[in-house]
Design a protein around this motif. Sequence first.
Motif, PDB file in Angstrom:
ATOM      1  N   GLY A 208       1.538  44.061  -1.861  1.00  0.00           N
ATOM      2  CA  GLY A 208       1.020  45.072  -0.932  1.00  0.00           C
ATOM      3  C   GLY A 208      -0.317  44.643  -0.338  1.00  0.00           C
TER       4      GLY A 208
ATOM      5  N   TYR B 214       7.168  47.234   4.730  1.00  0.00           N
ATOM      6  CA  TYR B 214       6.619  47.502   3.402  1.00  0.00           C
ATOM      7  C   TYR B 214       7.532  48.460   2.656  1.00  0.00           C
ATOM      8  CZ  TYR B 214       2.007  45.518   4.449  1.00  0.00           C
ATOM      9  OH  TYR B 214       0.966  44.684   4.746  1.00  0.00           O
TER      10      TYR B 214
ATOM     11  N   HIS C 295      -2.042  53.762   1.548  1.00  0.00           N
ATOM     12  CA  HIS C 295      -1.189  52.625   1.895  1.00  0.00           C
ATOM     13  C   HIS C 295      -0.024  53.126   2.722  1.00  0.00           C
ATOM     14  CE1 HIS C 295       0.742  48.780   1.764  1.00  0.00           C
ATOM     15  NE2 HIS C 295      -0.155  48.298   0.920  1.00  0.00           N
TER      16      HIS C 295
ATOM     17  N   LEU D 212       3.805  52.572   4.311  1.00  0.00           N
ATOM     18  CA  LEU D 212       5.077  51.882   4.059  1.00  0.00           C
ATOM     19  C   LEU D 212       5.937  51.955   5.316  1.00  0.00           C
ATOM     20  CD1 LEU D 212       6.014  53.258   0.514  1.00  0.00           C
ATOM     21  CD2 LEU D 212       4.709  51.207   1.073  1.00  0.00           C
TER      22      LEU D 212
ATOM     23  N   SER E 236      -2.124  48.658   7.530  1.00  0.00           N
ATOM     24  CA  SER E 236      -1.219  48.865   6.399  1.00  0.00           C
ATOM     25  C   SER E 236      -1.921  49.524   5.225  1.00  0.00           C
ATOM     26  CB  SER E 236      -0.635  47.529   5.946  1.00  0.00           C
ATOM     27  OG  SER E 236      -1.672  46.606   5.667  1.00  0.00           O
TER      28      SER E 236
ATOM     29  N   ILE F 245       4.002  47.585  -4.524  1.00  0.00           N
ATOM     30  CA  ILE F 245       4.338  47.652  -3.106  1.00  0.00           C
ATOM     31  C   ILE F 245       4.625  46.211  -2.684  1.00  0.00           C
ATOM     32  CG2 ILE F 245       3.400  48.075  -0.780  1.00  0.00           C
ATOM     33  CD1 ILE F 245       1.797  50.396  -1.990  1.00  0.00           C
ATOM     34  N   TRP F 246       5.617  46.040  -1.805  1.00  0.00           N
ATOM     35  CA  TRP F 246       6.008  44.692  -1.368  1.00  0.00           C
ATOM     36  C   TRP F 246       6.111  44.666   0.146  1.00  0.00           C
ATOM     37  CZ3 TRP F 246       8.205  47.788  -4.955  1.00  0.00           C
ATOM     38  CH2 TRP F 246       8.060  47.398  -6.284  1.00  0.00           C
ATOM     39  N   LYS F 247       5.825  43.483   0.698  1.00  0.00           N
ATOM     40  CA  LYS F 247       5.979  43.328   2.143  1.00  0.00           C
ATOM     41  C   LYS F 247       7.029  42.272   2.446  1.00  0.00           C
ATOM     42  CE  LYS F 247       1.600  41.902   3.143  1.00  0.00           C
ATOM     43  NZ  LYS F 247       0.839  41.472   1.961  1.00  0.00           N
TER      44      LYS F 247
END
Lengths: 79, 141
Positions: A78, B49, B80, B82, B91, B121-123
């Motif tokens: 993130g 995201y 954050h 998403l 972001s 959290i991932w992008k």
Amino acid sequence: MKVQVLFFGATAEETGEREIEVSLAENIQANEAFAEIVGKYPRLKSHKLLFAINQEYASGDEIVKDGDELAIFTAVSGG
Amino acid sequence: MDFCEITTETLDVGAIARRVVPANCGAIVTLDGFVRQITKGRETLYLEYEGYEPMALKEMEKLVAQVKTEFEIENVGIVHRLGKLEIGETSVVISVAAPHRRHAFAACEWLIKELKRTVPIWKKEVYADGEVWVEGENAKN
């Protein structure tokens, strides 16, 4: 006993699943439980994986309980 | 007040920063993290995201609790976003209010480093010729 297992991002793509129900032996340790689940999805093995139980990072030696929410995901990215 | 939030709406950086201000503070440091167009020479079209929302909020709240014990600061806000984000869109916003600026700078830097290490959290980087889920280099073991 049964637990829910959640996948996100890369692990959801590799498994083709977002949420599954898995049957596990009673009193199983977290690291054994995760090894068993990852074993069903060989494509996960090329990733560095992180594990959580009930929305907390797993330490590995805790006992998994019926109805727990497990999660398997890759190193977070993130920000 | 402190706050941690996850949203799919556009982030208003200034409005988020204003929410952390108490009367005894003289500085706010705000990180505006936004979508970069060029990464390692490769052009990104957009990012997606995804988050494990309840756990991400818990981890963000842990960071807020910890940063307040380690730095002389008053209030912290972390938001954050998403979903799909275009180049240049914000972001993540981290705002830290402190009586004195140096503590706010240090705390803000600590928070973004820890967020990138622990918050689930991932992008996904989407390029003209492919896409890849980014896997953090400094993530928690």
